[in-house]
Write a protein that holds these residues in place. Structure first.
Motif, PDB file in Angstrom:
ATOM      1  N   GLY A   1       0.790  -1.217   0.000  1.00 53.61           N
ATOM      2  CA  GLY A   1       0.000   0.000   0.000  1.00 53.61           C
ATOM      3  C   GLY A   1       0.824   1.270   0.000  1.00 53.61           C
ATOM      4  O   GLY A   1       0.275   2.371   0.035  1.00 53.61           O
ATOM      5  N   GLY A   2       2.147   1.131   0.034  1.00 52.86           N
ATOM      6  CA  GLY A   2       2.992   2.325   0.107  1.00 52.86           C
ATOM      7  C   GLY A   2       3.011   3.079  -1.213  1.00 52.86           C
ATOM      8  O   GLY A   2       2.939   2.509  -2.289  1.00 52.86           O
ATOM      9  N   GLY A   3       3.110   4.379  -1.115  1.00 52.84           N
ATOM     10  CA  GLY A   3       3.120   5.188  -2.325  1.00 52.84           C
ATOM     11  C   GLY A   3       4.407   5.952  -2.502  1.00 52.84           C
ATOM     12  O   GLY A   3       4.507   6.819  -3.369  1.00 52.84           O
ATOM     13  N   GLY A   4       5.395   5.688  -1.667  1.00 54.12           N
ATOM     14  CA  GLY A   4       6.643   6.446  -1.755  1.00 54.12           C
ATOM     15  C   GLY A   4       7.787   5.578  -2.198  1.00 54.12           C
ATOM     16  O   GLY A   4       7.620   4.585  -2.892  1.00 54.12           O
ATOM     17  N   SER A   5       8.997   5.974  -1.777  1.00 49.44           N
ATOM     18  CA  SER A   5      10.202   5.257  -2.147  1.00 49.44           C
ATOM     19  C   SER A   5      10.226   3.883  -1.506  1.00 49.44           C
ATOM     20  O   SER A   5       9.685   3.658  -0.425  1.00 49.44           O
ATOM     21  CB  SER A   5      11.419   6.065  -1.701  1.00 49.44           C
ATOM     22  OG  SER A   5      12.585   5.292  -1.812  1.00 49.44           O
ATOM     23  N   ASP A   6      10.854   2.928  -2.201  1.00 49.97           N
ATOM     24  CA  ASP A   6      11.007   1.592  -1.620  1.00 49.97           C
ATOM     25  C   ASP A   6      11.937   1.631  -0.411  1.00 49.97           C
ATOM     26  O   ASP A   6      11.788   0.849   0.513  1.00 49.97           O
ATOM     27  CB  ASP A   6      11.556   0.624  -2.658  1.00 49.97           C
ATOM     28  CG  ASP A   6      10.528   0.286  -3.725  1.00 49.97           C
ATOM     29  OD1 ASP A   6      10.930  -0.246  -4.760  1.00 49.97           O
ATOM     30  OD2 ASP A   6       9.334   0.570  -3.514  1.00 49.97           O
ATOM     31  N   ARG A   7      12.932   2.497  -0.461  1.00 51.95           N
ATOM     32  CA  ARG A   7      13.925   2.564   0.609  1.00 51.95           C
ATOM     33  C   ARG A   7      13.378   3.359   1.787  1.00 51.95           C
ATOM     34  O   ARG A   7      12.718   4.372   1.618  1.00 51.95           O
ATOM     35  CB  ARG A   7      15.187   3.238   0.087  1.00 51.95           C
ATOM     36  CG  ARG A   7      16.368   3.209   1.054  1.00 51.95           C
ATOM     37  CD  ARG A   7      17.585   3.883   0.426  1.00 51.95           C
ATOM     38  NE  ARG A   7      18.768   3.699   1.266  1.00 51.95           N
ATOM     39  CZ  ARG A   7      19.083   4.491   2.290  1.00 51.95           C
ATOM     40  NH1 ARG A   7      18.280   5.507   2.604  1.00 51.95           N
ATOM     41  NH2 ARG A   7      20.179   4.261   2.993  1.00 51.95           N
ATOM     42  N   PRO A   8      13.624   2.874   3.058  1.00 53.47           N
ATOM     43  CA  PRO A   8      13.144   3.658   4.194  1.00 53.47           C
ATOM     44  C   PRO A   8      13.804   5.035   4.204  1.00 53.47           C
ATOM     45  O   PRO A   8      14.976   5.192   3.857  1.00 53.47           O
ATOM     46  CB  PRO A   8      13.559   2.824   5.404  1.00 53.47           C
ATOM     47  CG  PRO A   8      14.645   1.934   4.925  1.00 53.47           C
ATOM     48  CD  PRO A   8      14.342   1.666   3.488  1.00 53.47           C
ATOM     49  N   VAL A   9      13.023   6.018   4.650  1.00 51.37           N
ATOM     50  CA  VAL A   9      13.517   7.391   4.625  1.00 51.37           C
ATOM     51  C   VAL A   9      13.740   7.941   6.021  1.00 51.37           C
ATOM     52  O   VAL A   9      14.167   9.096   6.168  1.00 51.37           O
ATOM     53  CB  VAL A   9      12.527   8.306   3.859  1.00 51.37           C
ATOM     54  CG1 VAL A   9      12.385   7.841   2.423  1.00 51.37           C
ATOM     55  CG2 VAL A   9      11.170   8.334   4.553  1.00 51.37           C
ATOM     56  N   GLY A  10      13.447   7.152   7.047  1.00 50.33           N
ATOM     57  CA  GLY A  10      13.654   7.620   8.403  1.00 50.33           C
ATOM     58  C   GLY A  10      13.454   6.508   9.405  1.00 50.33           C
ATOM     59  O   GLY A  10      13.030   5.395   9.062  1.00 50.33           O
ATOM     60  N   VAL A  11      13.783   6.772  10.671  1.00 56.66           N
ATOM     61  CA  VAL A  11      13.689   5.795  11.751  1.00 56.66           C
ATOM     62  C   VAL A  11      12.790   6.359  12.846  1.00 56.66           C
ATOM     63  O   VAL A  11      12.922   7.535  13.225  1.00 56.66           O
ATOM     64  CB  VAL A  11      15.087   5.475  12.323  1.00 56.66           C
ATOM     65  CG1 VAL A  11      14.966   4.523  13.525  1.00 56.66           C
ATOM     66  CG2 VAL A  11      15.971   4.864  11.246  1.00 56.66           C
ATOM     67  N   VAL A  12      11.890   5.520  13.344  1.00 53.75           N
ATOM     68  CA  VAL A  12      11.002   5.870  14.453  1.00 53.75           C
ATOM     69  C   VAL A  12      11.154   4.796  15.522  1.00 53.75           C
ATOM     70  O   VAL A  12      11.220   3.600  15.205  1.00 53.75           O
ATOM     71  CB  VAL A  12       9.526   5.958  13.997  1.00 53.75           C
ATOM     72  CG1 VAL A  12       8.613   6.249  15.194  1.00 53.75           C
ATOM     73  CG2 VAL A  12       9.351   7.007  12.918  1.00 53.75           C
ATOM     74  N   THR A  13      11.223   5.178  16.779  1.00 54.18           N
ATOM     75  CA  THR A  13      11.271   4.212  17.878  1.00 54.18           C
ATOM     76  C   THR A  13       9.965   4.249  18.660  1.00 54.18           C
ATOM     77  O   THR A  13       9.136   5.138  18.471  1.00 54.18           O
ATOM     78  CB  THR A  13      12.451   4.511  18.828  1.00 54.18           C
ATOM     79  OG1 THR A  13      12.281   5.823  19.381  1.00 54.18           O
ATOM     80  CG2 THR A  13      13.777   4.428  18.100  1.00 54.18           C
ATOM     81  N   ILE A  14       9.806   3.254  19.546  1.00 56.54           N
ATOM     82  CA  ILE A  14       8.611   3.149  20.381  1.00 56.54           C
ATOM     83  C   ILE A  14       9.029   3.300  21.839  1.00 56.54           C
ATOM     84  O   ILE A  14      10.022   2.707  22.279  1.00 56.54           O
ATOM     85  CB  ILE A  14       7.906   1.787  20.183  1.00 56.54           C
ATOM     86  CG1 ILE A  14       7.529   1.583  18.710  1.00 56.54           C
ATOM     87  CG2 ILE A  14       6.667   1.690  21.056  1.00 56.54           C
ATOM     88  CD1 ILE A  14       6.886   0.230  18.426  1.00 56.54           C
ATOM     89  N   ALA A  15       8.281   4.084  22.589  1.00 56.74           N
ATOM     90  CA  ALA A  15       8.558   4.245  24.014  1.00 56.74           C
ATOM     91  C   ALA A  15       8.543   2.891  24.708  1.00 56.74           C
ATOM     92  O   ALA A  15       7.730   2.024  24.384  1.00 56.74           O
ATOM     93  CB  ALA A  15       7.519   5.172  24.646  1.00 56.74           C
ATOM     94  N   SER A  16       9.449   2.706  25.672  1.00 58.80           N
ATOM     95  CA  SER A  16       9.543   1.443  26.398  1.00 58.80           C
ATOM     96  C   SER A  16       9.618   1.732  27.887  1.00 58.80           C
ATOM     97  O   SER A  16      10.426   2.547  28.328  1.00 58.80           O
ATOM     98  CB  SER A  16      10.782   0.665  25.959  1.00 58.80           C
ATOM     99  OG  SER A  16      10.980  -0.481  26.773  1.00 58.80           O
ATOM    100  N   ALA A  17       8.770   1.043  28.651  1.00 66.53           N
ATOM    101  CA  ALA A  17       8.795   1.221  30.100  1.00 66.53           C
ATOM    102  C   ALA A  17       9.885   0.394  30.759  1.00 66.53           C
ATOM    103  O   ALA A  17      10.306   0.685  31.873  1.00 66.53           O
ATOM    104  CB  ALA A  17       7.435   0.835  30.688  1.00 66.53           C
ATOM    105  N   THR A  18      10.364  -0.639  30.076  1.00 69.25           N
ATOM    106  CA  THR A  18      11.321  -1.556  30.693  1.00 69.25           C
ATOM    107  C   THR A  18      12.726  -1.447  30.107  1.00 69.25           C
ATOM    108  O   THR A  18      13.705  -1.673  30.808  1.00 69.25           O
ATOM    109  CB  THR A  18      10.836  -3.015  30.526  1.00 69.25           C
ATOM    110  OG1 THR A  18      10.615  -3.269  29.131  1.00 69.25           O
ATOM    111  CG2 THR A  18       9.554  -3.244  31.307  1.00 69.25           C
ATOM    112  N   ARG A  19      12.833  -1.105  28.800  1.00 71.49           N
ATOM    113  CA  ARG A  19      14.151  -1.056  28.164  1.00 71.49           C
ATOM    114  C   ARG A  19      14.299   0.202  27.286  1.00 71.49           C
ATOM    115  O   ARG A  19      14.609   0.093  26.095  1.00 71.49           O
ATOM    116  CB  ARG A  19      14.384  -2.329  27.347  1.00 71.49           C
ATOM    117  CG  ARG A  19      14.616  -3.575  28.196  1.00 71.49           C
ATOM    118  CD  ARG A  19      14.816  -4.809  27.361  1.00 71.49           C
ATOM    119  NE  ARG A  19      13.572  -5.321  26.832  1.00 71.49           N
ATOM    120  CZ  ARG A  19      12.789  -6.203  27.460  1.00 71.49           C
ATOM    121  NH1 ARG A  19      13.132  -6.648  28.653  1.00 71.49           N
ATOM    122  NH2 ARG A  19      11.663  -6.623  26.908  1.00 71.49           N
ATOM    123  N   PRO A  20      14.057   1.384  27.856  1.00 71.04           N
ATOM    124  CA  PRO A  20      14.131   2.608  27.031  1.00 71.04           C
ATOM    125  C   PRO A  20      15.517   2.855  26.456  1.00 71.04           C
ATOM    126  O   PRO A  20      15.645   3.273  25.301  1.00 71.04           O
ATOM    127  CB  PRO A  20      13.719   3.709  28.010  1.00 71.04           C
ATOM    128  CG  PRO A  20      13.977   3.151  29.379  1.00 71.04           C
ATOM    129  CD  PRO A  20      13.707   1.693  29.262  1.00 71.04           C
TER     130      PRO A  20
END
Length: 760
Positions: free
Chosen positions: A639-658
């Motif tokens: 369903g993506g409409g952009g570049s095949d290559r990732p353009v950035g990095v996002v992390t997820i908050a962690s309560a145990t291993r931030p």
């Protein structure tokens, strides 16, 4: 067949038993000497029994004395019997011979309750040798059920094999089971230790047998058999089946036959190697030295697949066999091993019971089972029809972590059980297991097992459409559950002692199974000296390390919302919209792997210290990313409409291993020369509370747990391509699913999950 003697070609028509006669023929013309009544000629019955055995197991076959005692009790005295004898002793010969004799007397068909499809296929083939027509009803032949039931009703079936799960199928339980109970001539409970929650392979469905026992016609004999039961399990099984214990074999009471467990052809040994790579290298180098063909057992499905792949890479002809293997593939693998077309099946406990290959030459365990009883059950598959077979244990330090995982699946706490009963009592209709998941904080496997126990106890009932509460009072037997847990821990200690003992290993196992005739065997590695060197070549070790160190497994995204979320107040159902899904992601490894899994388990264990990711892990993750980019589809996101290559990095908050998650995201961004776009934060309510239980409850806890900060939302709206979503662990998969949905809704054209580990 559990008989040592050679197998003849199938019987000719002239040799066939009464399987070819109608019921009326049998009633009118009984075989000489087999007339019912007090004047029965027991010598003639014995002679006929030996004739049938020769059809089953060869011209040289003769009944053991205890085999005859069991057959005599069933056929002549119409008693109940419990037979606890080692694998290969000849338990199946007892019920097939008894079936032939009872059918000649006009009795109805024998019903055998068997736990595994492998056992059923072996039994059908064995029965055919004596002209006994056997059919089966199980999950793999649903299309044949109507035809099989019609053949049974017409008297055309001598033996019906039924899986224990069928006993509590509503249609089978209510429509078929009563007819079977009224017409059966012999009820056989094979692998009867499954009845006991003290046993190593407790199966609640087996408890349904108590209903069938109560509905049997007067005088119908019952036979229970097992090879793996200590005194406690034996007594419990006897009580469950109403056979009783302690009888001396005389008179009309129940007969309990328990024999010694010695296997003179089996040589036991333990080989301690420093790590998984050494164990895998040793196996690859020495597999061809082991006698004949055999089984290599692993503790997990992932390990079975890893070991199979490596052994094939090293030139060995092997096949994988686990609960994940399709039925057609299982059949092919069984046939290949029986015909010695493969050197070994690399199997989980899915092959633990019922597989019958008398010339099986070896059993190797890569990792210790959690019970001496389970271990003896599995090694007992070898050496039944050969002079020498080997059973070799290669224990690992990671074994106990796997034991702890399986222990976590024990019977739930009283609060969870009561909650389930309350939910069912309040419902105005039957609730499916999936619908219950939205209301009860239990994973599917534990929930289903608990419901089966409650069903047998009379507190719930399985009906069309799901489960209902019966309204009967029910007592939580906390004391018994605690004793069972304590027994499990004792068995685990015993397996550690088995691996470490300097005494006879066969004697150790026999004593743990309460065999009072145990003595030193003179063959095992502690009696006769080590039979194998622990050395492995540098080349094999390097290859094993490379195979186990190769990082990267796919992380399949969730495609469907759990059933019944409306009942939890969440308006999500059906398929997840393509524009809100994550792509197929990647993980460094599985926690159940024998390679990276060992390191990942230590890193992600509860209570493990949080800290920046190590250089070794970062390097491995870079390899995962490189392989991912080069693989089929590259970076393409559904369903993506952009570049095949990732353009950035996002992390997820962690309560145990931030620190771990944030440092991993930062390192990946720096090495990939990608912007670190930000972190998905917890919402106002803070981290989600509650255990990572079933899908519905996990989604309920996560649904409103996260938020996308404005700065991150702005970056996503203008990023123009998919983003890497970095986290530590995928367990249920719902954290990544929920966060990916938020990111897609905020404008990310695609989300590519990248995590350290997956639980499975």
């Amino acid at each position: 067949m559990d008989q040592h003697q050679p197998t003849p070609s199938p019987a000719t028509a002239a040799d066939r038993t009464s399987a070819d006669r109608t019921s009326a023929d049998r009633a009118a013309g009984l075989a000489p000497g087999l007339a019912a009544g007090p004047a029965v000629d027991r010598a003639a019955v014995r002679e006929r029994a030996d004739e049938v055995l020769r059809l089953l197991a060869g011209d040289r076959a003769r009944l053991r004395e205890d085999q005859w005692r069991a057959i005599e009790a069933l056929v002549v005295d119409h008693r109940r019997a419990l037979v606890v004898q080692r694998t290969g002793w000849g338990k199946s010969a007892v019920y097939f011979v008894a079936t032939a004799l009872l059918r000649e007397r006009g009795a109805g068909p024998t019903v055998i309750v068997s736990p595994l499809l492998a056992l059923m296929r072996n039994q059908i083939d064995s029965a055919a040798r004596a002209g006994i027509r056997a059919r089966t009803i199980n999950s793999a032949n649903i299309d044949e059920w109507d035809a099989v039931q019609a053949e049974v009703a017409a008297g055309e079936v001598d033996v019906l094999l039924v899986s224990p799960e069928r006993l509590n199928n509503p249609d089978f339980r209510d429509q078929v089971l009563p007819k079977l109970a009224a017409s059966t001539g012999l009820l056989v409970v094979d692998e009867a230790h499954c009845i006991s929650d003290w046993g190593h392979d407790f199966r609640p469905d087996y408890r349904r047998l108590r209903t069938m026992l109560a509905e049997l016609a007067p005088g119908v004999p019952v036979l229970a058999t097992t090879a793996t039961a200590n005194a406690r399990v034996t007594n419990d099984v006897a009580e469950q089946l109403g056979t009783g214990t302690g009888d001396d074999g005389e008179g009309g009471g129940a007969l309990v036959l328990r024999g010694p467990l010695e296997r003179e052809s089996l040589t036991l040994g333990v080989l301690r190697l420093p790590d998984p790579a050494h164990r895998l290298a040793w196996l690859a180098e020495h597999l061809d030295e082991l006698p004949g063909s055999g089984i290599v057992y692993t503790l997990t499905v992932a390990a079975a697949e890893e070991v199979t792949a490596f052994l094939r890479q090293r030139g060995h002809t092997v096949a994988s066999y686990s609960g994940r293997t399709e039925d057609a593939e299982r059949r092919a693998a069984e046939a290949d091993l029986l015909a010695n077309r493969v050197k070994a099946l690399v199997a989980t406990s899915a092959l633990g019971m019922g597989f019958d290959k008398p010339d099986l030459g070896f059993v190797v365990h890569l990792g210790s089972p959690n019970s001496p009883i389970a271990y003896y059950q599995q090694v007992g598959r070898a050496g039944r029809g050969v002079d020498r077979a080997e059973a070799l244990l290669l224990p690992g330090r990671e074994d106990e972590a796997i034991w702890r995982y399986f222990a976590s699946l024990a019977f739930p706490a009283e609060e969870q059980v009561r909650r389930t009963l309350d939910v069912l009592a309040e419902a105005d209709r039957p609730l499916s297991t999936a619908a219950l998941e939205a209301r009860v904080d239990l994973r599917r496997t534990r929930l289903e097992t608990m419901l089966k126990v409650l069903d047998v106890d009379g507190a719930v009932r399985r009906v069309r459409g799901g489960w209902t509460a019966t309204g009967r009072s029910w007592t939580y037997d906390a004391e018994r559950y605690a004793r069972v847990a304590e027994a499990r821990e004792s068995e685990q200690r015993a397996m550690r002692e088995y691996a470490a003992t300097d005494g006879c290993r066969m004697e150790f196992l026999r004593r743990r199974l309460d065999d009072d005739q145990a003595w030193p065997c003179g063959r095992c590695d502690t009696c006769a000296g080590a039979g194998h060197s622990a050395e492995v070549s540098p080349e094999a070790l390097e290859a094993a390390r490379a195979a186990l160190g190769r990082p990267g497994v796919e992380v399949e995204p969730r495609r469907m919302w759990p059933t019944g979320m409306e009942a939890a107040g969440i308006a999500l159902k059906g398929r997840i919209a393509p524009g809100e899904q994550a792509a197929t992601g990647r993980a460094l490894g599985r926690l159940s792997d024998i390679g990276w899994g060992t390191r990942l388990r230590a890193m992600l264990a509860p209570g493990a210290p949080d800290g920046a990711v190590s250089g070794e892990v970062v390097d491995a993750m870079v390899t995962v990313l490189a392989d991912w980019a080069r693989g089929p589809g590259g970076w393409a996101a559904p369903g993506g409409g952009g570049s095949d290559r990732p353009v950035g990095v996002v992390t997820i908050a962690s309560a145990t291993r931030p620190a771990l998650v944030d440092s991993l995201g930062a390192r990946i961004a720096a090495i990939g020369r990608l912007p670190l776009l930000g972190r998905v934060e917890y919402g106002p309510g803070g981290p989600p509370r509650g255990a990572r239980s079933n899908s519905a409850q996990r989604l309920r806890a996560l649904h409103d747990a996260f938020t996308v900060p404005p700065e991150l939302a702005a970056a996503l709206a203008s990023c123009g391509g998919p983003v890497l979503l970095v986290d530590d662990l995928v367990d249920t998969g719902w954290t990544v699913t929920v966060v990916s949905r938020l990111l897609r809704r905020a404008g990310a054209p695609g989300v590519l999950p990248l995590v350290l580990a997956v639980q499975a």
